[in-house]
Each structure stands twice: as C-alpha cells, then as structure tokens.
Scaffold this active site. Structure first.
Site, mmCIF file in Angstrom:
data_model
loop_
_atom_site.group_PDB
_atom_site.id
_atom_site.type_symbol
_atom_site.label_atom_id
_atom_site.label_comp_id
_atom_site.label_asym_id
_atom_site.label_seq_id
_atom_site.Cartn_x
_atom_site.Cartn_y
_atom_site.Cartn_z
ATOM 1 N N THR A 27 4.618 6.234 -4.119
ATOM 2 C CA THR A 27 5.630 6.614 -4.403
ATOM 3 C C THR A 27 5.917 6.702 -5.895
ATOM 4 O OG1 THR A 27 6.177 4.188 -4.398
ATOM 5 C CG2 THR A 27 7.001 5.482 -2.488
ATOM 6 N N GLN A 100 -3.853 4.056 4.442
ATOM 7 C CA GLN A 100 -2.960 4.711 5.433
ATOM 8 C C GLN A 100 -2.440 5.752 4.853
ATOM 9 O OE1 GLN A 100 -0.976 0.859 5.188
ATOM 10 N NE2 GLN A 100 -0.563 1.047 7.323
ATOM 11 N N ASP A 103 -2.363 11.560 1.531
ATOM 12 C CA ASP A 103 -2.143 12.500 0.282
ATOM 13 C C ASP A 103 -3.355 12.944 -0.664
ATOM 14 O OD1 ASP A 103 -2.611 9.963 -1.085
ATOM 15 O OD2 ASP A 103 -0.363 9.545 -1.065
ATOM 16 N N HIS A 118 -5.549 7.410 8.664
ATOM 17 C CA HIS A 118 -4.534 8.510 9.058
ATOM 18 C C HIS A 118 -4.901 9.945 8.983
ATOM 19 C CE1 HIS A 118 -1.153 4.865 9.253
ATOM 20 N NE2 HIS A 118 -1.909 5.061 10.151
#
Ligand code: ZN
Length: 256
Positions: A27, A100, A103, A118
């Site tokens: 984030t 997880q 990106d 993932h």
C-alpha cells in the site's frame, strides 16, 4: 527496551528468519489493498476473477486483467520496506520472503529468494503444460481480440496469478510450509492473516519453536499468538528495524 531494537536483536540472533508479506507492504507503493475499504474488490466484481469465469470467457477476463489490474500496478515502485527486506537478505539474515502479493515488487527491490503463493503478474501460464511466458506477449494477442495460446502445446494461456476458486501452486505451498517449519524467527509484514493457507504458516513456525513477530496496521487473526505485535505501517517501521540491524552489526564488527 524499545520494540525496534528488540526486533533488530532478534533478527541478528536468528539463524533462519523467514518473512511472510501481504498487501499491507505494497500500500506504501500506491497499490490498494485488494480487500481493504479502498480495495480493488470494492471496484471490481471478484466473481469476474473466478476461475470458472476465466474458462467461460477467457478473452474478456484477459482484457479485464490487463486494463483493470496490470495497467494499474505495473509501474509501481518498491518502497523502503521492500528494499529493507532485500538488504536483510543480502546480509544473510533473512533467508526467504513468502508473499501473497502478485505485484513483483520484492524482485524489483532485489530480493532473491521469493516464494510467490499467488503467482506473479508479469507472467502468463499455460493451463495445460504450465509453461510460463512473458505476459506482454500475451497482451499483444489480447489487444488483437485473440485468446493467448501456448506456442508449445496449444493450451489456453492464463495470467499467472491465482484466481478465486483455484488451488495455490503446489510447489510454492510446499516450499512455504517447509520454510516456516525450519524458521526460528517468523515475521509477518502487512498481512491481516485472514487468507488460508498463508495464515497457517505462522502457526506452523510457532509450533516448531519459532518466535513470531507481526507488523501490521490493524488487527490480525493471530495477534494473540505473536511474541511481538507492532501496529504500525510496515513501510514506516520496517526500514527503522533494518537500519538498527545495520548499526548493531557495525558496532559488533568494530569490537573485533
Ligand atoms: Zn502449453
């Protein structure tokens, strides 16, 4: 003793520190937490990223992925927490990062041993033979309204990210569980630990004798289980820990 110093000491004393990262570490790089209040799943219908939707309409799922996810994430840059993890791996303190996130920011920051639970959005994977390809090549087909096909076996290509309803990659899961059981210090950075099986990793680590440190803004499902919990933004607190580790190592070596 302050928490930064305490965690830095634990890192230096550890012999096999393993880290699990979630959306909260990214984030700070401008990537919204998928599940959070500003998250991607508040804008996009997660059902469109269900594996059954992919197989019923691969071309449109590809377009959605390309336009609504990849294009919005691809230019993101690692933040100081990603770089701190890479630095601590370089110092041979952190042995592996299990993530997880899709990106690719750990690799961009220079981390070497990264286990992606993932998948990674920079690849396309064949749904038949599991060969991986550069996703940009697949996008060239999508832009021409063609479903990307595996040049090797003719199978349909899919973005190499785990869709809803899809099992996690077997090899990576095995590696992650193995690393967790070997670790003597397990750190969780930026995950609310609400997604299984990733949230079992800290439990495996603890039950094999590891200490558990959780750094996450907000509660996690395993707070009661942690030896240390820091309720702050990862990108603010983790670089301080990394700096403290470097200072402590420098002061140790100057005594020799
Ligand atoms: Zn194939």
């Amino acid at each position: 003793m302050d928490l930064i110093k305490q965690i830095a000491e634990k890192l230096i004393k550890s012999s096999f520190a393993v880290v699990l990262t979630g959306a909260g570490i990214s984030t700070g790089s401008g990537i919204p937490d998928f599940r959070g209040p500003q998250g991607i799943w508040k804008v996009l219908d997660p059902n469109l990223f269900h594996i059954s939707h992919f197989y019923s309409d691969p071309l449109n799922t590809w377009k959605l992925f390309m336009n609504e996810m990849y294009e919005k994430i691809k230019d993101s840059k690692p933040n100081r927490a990603h770089y701190s993890l890479a630095r601590l791996e370089e110092l041979n303190i952190i042995k592996a990062v299990i993530t997880q996130n899709i990106d690719n920011l750990h690799e961009k920051a220079g981390s070497k041993n990264v286990i992606e639970l993932h998948g990674n959005m920079k690849y396309a994977i064949c749904t038949q033979c599991y060969r991986k390809y550069d996703i940009e090549n697949a996008f060239n087909d999508v832009k021409q309204n063609k479903i990307p096909i595996c040049p090797y076996c003719g199978g349909i290509l899919k973005p190499d990210v785990v869709f809803f309803g899809e099992p996690l990659p077997e090899k990576e899961i095995r590696q992650a569980f193995d690393l967790a059981s070997k670790s003597d210090l397990f750190l969780v950075l930026g995950s609310s630990l609400s997604v299984s099986p990733a949230n079992q990793l800290p439990i495996i680590a603890k039950s094999n004798g590891a200490e558990l440190i959780i750094i996450n803004m907000g509660e996690t499902e395993l707070d009661y289980y942690a030896d240390i919990k820091v309720d702050e933004k990862v990108e603010e607190v983790f670089p301080k820990i990394c700096k403290k580790v470097e200072e402590m190592i420098a002061s140790l070596s100057s005594c020799n």
